[in-house]
Design a protein around this motif. Structure first.
Motif, PDB file in Angstrom:
ATOM      1  N   ASN A  81      -8.610 -23.659  60.329  1.00  0.00           N
ATOM      2  CA  ASN A  81      -7.194 -23.476  60.656  1.00  0.00           C
ATOM      3  C   ASN A  81      -6.637 -22.100  60.307  1.00  0.00           C
ATOM      4  O   ASN A  81      -5.566 -21.732  60.763  1.00  0.00           O
ATOM      5  N   GLY A  82      -7.379 -21.347  59.477  1.00  0.00           N
ATOM      6  CA  GLY A  82      -6.906 -20.024  59.101  1.00  0.00           C
ATOM      7  C   GLY A  82      -5.690 -20.070  58.202  1.00  0.00           C
ATOM      8  O   GLY A  82      -5.253 -21.133  57.762  1.00  0.00           O
ATOM      9  N   CYS A  83      -5.123 -18.908  57.941  1.00  0.00           N
ATOM     10  CA  CYS A  83      -3.958 -18.801  57.049  1.00  0.00           C
ATOM     11  C   CYS A  83      -2.890 -17.894  57.642  1.00  0.00           C
ATOM     12  O   CYS A  83      -2.112 -17.270  56.917  1.00  0.00           O
ATOM     13  N   ASN A  84      -2.833 -17.817  58.956  1.00  0.00           N
ATOM     14  CA  ASN A  84      -1.894 -16.904  59.605  1.00  0.00           C
ATOM     15  C   ASN A  84      -0.548 -17.583  59.870  1.00  0.00           C
ATOM     16  O   ASN A  84      -0.117 -17.748  61.017  1.00  0.00           O
ATOM     17  N   PHE A  85       0.102 -17.978  58.792  1.00  0.00           N
ATOM     18  CA  PHE A  85       1.417 -18.592  58.902  1.00  0.00           C
ATOM     19  C   PHE A  85       2.471 -17.504  59.145  1.00  0.00           C
ATOM     20  O   PHE A  85       2.216 -16.309  58.911  1.00  0.00           O
ATOM     21  N   PRO A  86       3.663 -17.874  59.629  1.00  0.00           N
ATOM     22  CA  PRO A  86       4.715 -16.877  59.817  1.00  0.00           C
ATOM     23  C   PRO A  86       5.018 -16.134  58.513  1.00  0.00           C
ATOM     24  O   PRO A  86       5.296 -16.753  57.491  1.00  0.00           O
ATOM     25  N   GLY A  87       4.891 -14.813  58.560  1.00  0.00           N
ATOM     26  CA  GLY A  87       5.128 -13.999  57.376  1.00  0.00           C
ATOM     27  C   GLY A  87       3.887 -13.693  56.566  1.00  0.00           C
ATOM     28  O   GLY A  87       3.964 -12.998  55.557  1.00  0.00           O
ATOM     29  N   TYR A  88       2.717 -14.166  57.030  1.00  0.00           N
ATOM     30  CA  TYR A  88       1.486 -13.960  56.253  1.00  0.00           C
ATOM     31  C   TYR A  88       1.159 -12.476  56.080  1.00  0.00           C
ATOM     32  O   TYR A  88       0.526 -12.081  55.089  1.00  0.00           O
ATOM     33  N   ASP A  89       1.578 -11.664  57.045  1.00  0.00           N
ATOM     34  CA  ASP A  89       1.240 -10.242  57.013  1.00  0.00           C
ATOM     35  C   ASP A  89       2.423  -9.363  56.591  1.00  0.00           C
ATOM     36  O   ASP A  89       2.405  -8.147  56.788  1.00  0.00           O
ATOM     37  N   PHE A 144      -2.704 -23.736  51.627  1.00  0.00           N
ATOM     38  CA  PHE A 144      -1.708 -24.781  51.387  1.00  0.00           C
ATOM     39  C   PHE A 144      -0.436 -24.500  52.175  1.00  0.00           C
ATOM     40  O   PHE A 144       0.146 -25.406  52.783  1.00  0.00           O
ATOM     41  N   ILE A 145       0.018 -23.260  52.189  1.00  0.00           N
ATOM     42  CA  ILE A 145       1.211 -22.902  52.968  1.00  0.00           C
ATOM     43  C   ILE A 145       0.972 -23.176  54.449  1.00  0.00           C
ATOM     44  O   ILE A 145       1.822 -23.756  55.139  1.00  0.00           O
ATOM     45  N   MET A 146      -0.202 -22.773  54.945  1.00  0.00           N
ATOM     46  CA  MET A 146      -0.535 -22.999  56.360  1.00  0.00           C
ATOM     47  C   MET A 146      -0.537 -24.483  56.697  1.00  0.00           C
ATOM     48  O   MET A 146      -0.002 -24.900  57.733  1.00  0.00           O
ATOM     49  N   GLU A 147      -1.097 -25.295  55.810  1.00  0.00           N
ATOM     50  CA  GLU A 147      -1.157 -26.737  56.061  1.00  0.00           C
ATOM     51  C   GLU A 147       0.224 -27.373  55.976  1.00  0.00           C
ATOM     52  O   GLU A 147       0.521 -28.313  56.715  1.00  0.00           O
ATOM     53  N   CYS A 148       1.083 -26.872  55.091  1.00  0.00           N
ATOM     54  CA  CYS A 148       2.467 -27.358  55.055  1.00  0.00           C
ATOM     55  C   CYS A 148       3.127 -27.191  56.416  1.00  0.00           C
ATOM     56  O   CYS A 148       3.820 -28.082  56.912  1.00  0.00           O
ATOM     57  N   ILE A 149       2.906 -26.044  57.017  1.00  0.00           N
ATOM     58  CA  ILE A 149       3.510 -25.751  58.318  1.00  0.00           C
ATOM     59  C   ILE A 149       2.886 -26.605  59.414  1.00  0.00           C
ATOM     60  O   ILE A 149       3.596 -27.237  60.207  1.00  0.00           O
ATOM     61  N   SER A 150       1.563 -26.661  59.452  1.00  0.00           N
ATOM     62  CA  SER A 150       0.885 -27.388  60.528  1.00  0.00           C
ATOM     63  C   SER A 150       1.122 -28.894  60.441  1.00  0.00           C
ATOM     64  O   SER A 150       1.109 -29.592  61.458  1.00  0.00           O
ATOM     65  N   ARG A 151       1.370 -29.408  59.232  1.00  0.00           N
ATOM     66  CA  ARG A 151       1.611 -30.841  59.064  1.00  0.00           C
ATOM     67  C   ARG A 151       3.096 -31.197  59.111  1.00  0.00           C
ATOM     68  O   ARG A 151       3.474 -32.364  58.967  1.00  0.00           O
ATOM     69  N   GLY A 152       3.952 -30.199  59.291  1.00  0.00           N
ATOM     70  CA  GLY A 152       5.373 -30.461  59.466  1.00  0.00           C
ATOM     71  C   GLY A 152       6.189 -30.497  58.188  1.00  0.00           C
ATOM     72  O   GLY A 152       7.295 -31.058  58.170  1.00  0.00           O
TER      73      GLY A 152
END
Length: 318
Positions: free
Chosen positions: A29-37, A277-285
């Motif tokens: 799933n990667g870790c490219n959440f909004p603001g990751y960069d 964990f941040i990425m999964e928070c987003i992907s799981r709603g």
């Protein structure tokens, strides 16, 4: 003896399997959440950089530390590895960008972790004051609790008010909807959690335990902690309607029945998966529930991830 050896072998296999599962999830799933960069240019003043007039308290993803004042706990090379959860001083953590501190005290006002002792609470207070004197718009959540098994320091609420009074943001539900600018020049939300002494009352300069909640999962298994964190977080109200702070800790802890009892090698089992964990928070709603995110042995990348997600919220990317 044979049964104990077999138990430890199975334990080791479980830990390796859980680490691999998290690694596989990260790869998938990667870790490219909004603001990751997001490029954090000034961690010491990051709230100021984001804009105090537009940054609401309930938008912040607060980077925190677990057992914050343990950098000098115990005896070096002897008892310290069993209780040390941070290698940086309180001042160094704040400069790095940490904005939530978890401090444990005993009856003589010394910081402690279980039976291990560290410096006097004055060291913490002086570090906080030094940081505040060098910045202008940074808000800190300072949680201080009486360590389990110890008595409350006498008149500790009066001590905190005397030491920090000019900076204290008084306990009030409206704070969660305020911007940082609306709270200034007050700078500290101080949560005092005594064992038996009276809790701070509504409107007090200090905040009571009802305003800072978590669900501590005592395990050294990384995937178990990861998924338990996710489950408990999913059960919380969204930050926009919540009138308390909720903390998730990216930590695992040594267990008495396991031969590895030093904190650092154990917590390293989950340490690399904070961004996951941040990425999964987003992907799981559950992106609208994450608020305080804490770690042992805090590092720049952890802080940057929290700041990046906070900026994404300000910009409406979540």
């Amino acid at each position: 003896m044979g049964a104990e050896v077999s138990k430890q072998i199975e334990r080791r296999k479980a830990i390796d399997t859980q680490k691999k599962n998290l690694c596989d999830l990260k790869e998938k799933n990667g870790c490219n959440f909004p603001g990751y960069d997001y490029n954090v240019q000034d961690r010491k003043n990051w709230m100021s950089t984001l804009g105090p007039e537009k940054l609401h308290v309930n938008q912040i993803v607060w980077p925190g530390t677990h057992d914050s004042a343990t950098d000098e706990i115990g005896i070096p090379f002897i008892s310290r590895p069993f209780g040390q959860c941070q290698s940086l001083s309180i001042y160094e953590q704040l400069v790095l960008g940490v904005r939530v501190l978890d401090i444990r005290v005993q009856e003589d006002r010394h910081v402690c972790h279980g039976i291990l002792l560290c410096y006097h609470i004055d060291v913490v207070i002086n570090d906080v004051k030094k940081f505040l004197s060098e910045t202008h718009s940074e808000i800190i959540i300072l949680e201080i609790r009486t360590e389990f098994g110890h008595d409350d320091p006498p008149n500790f609420d009066k001590y905190l008010e005397a030491q920090l009074g000019e900076f204290l943001i008084h306990q009030h539900d409206n704070v969660f909807n305020n911007t940082v600018a609306e709270l200034l020049p007050k700078r500290i939300i101080c949560v005092w959690k005594p064992g038996k002494s009276p809790k701070p009352r509504q409107g007090s300069p200090l905040w009571n335990s009802c305003y800072l909640k978590d669900d501590w999962i005592d395990t050294d298994l990384p995937e178990k902690k990861f998924e338990s964190n996710m489950k408990y977080l999913s059960e919380q109200p969204p930050i926009t309607s919540r009138k308390f702070f909720y903390r998730v800790e990216n930590t695992v802890t040594p267990q008495a029945d396991n031969p590895v009892l030093w904190v650092k090698p154990v917590t390293e089992r989950i340490h690399p998966y904070a961004r996951l964990f941040i990425m999964e928070c987003i992907s799981r709603g559950y992106a609208d529930r994450l608020q305080i995110f804490s770690s042992d042995f805090i590092e720049e990348d952890f802080v940057d991830a929290c700041i990046g997600l906070t900026n994404a919220r300000i910009e409406g990317k979540l």
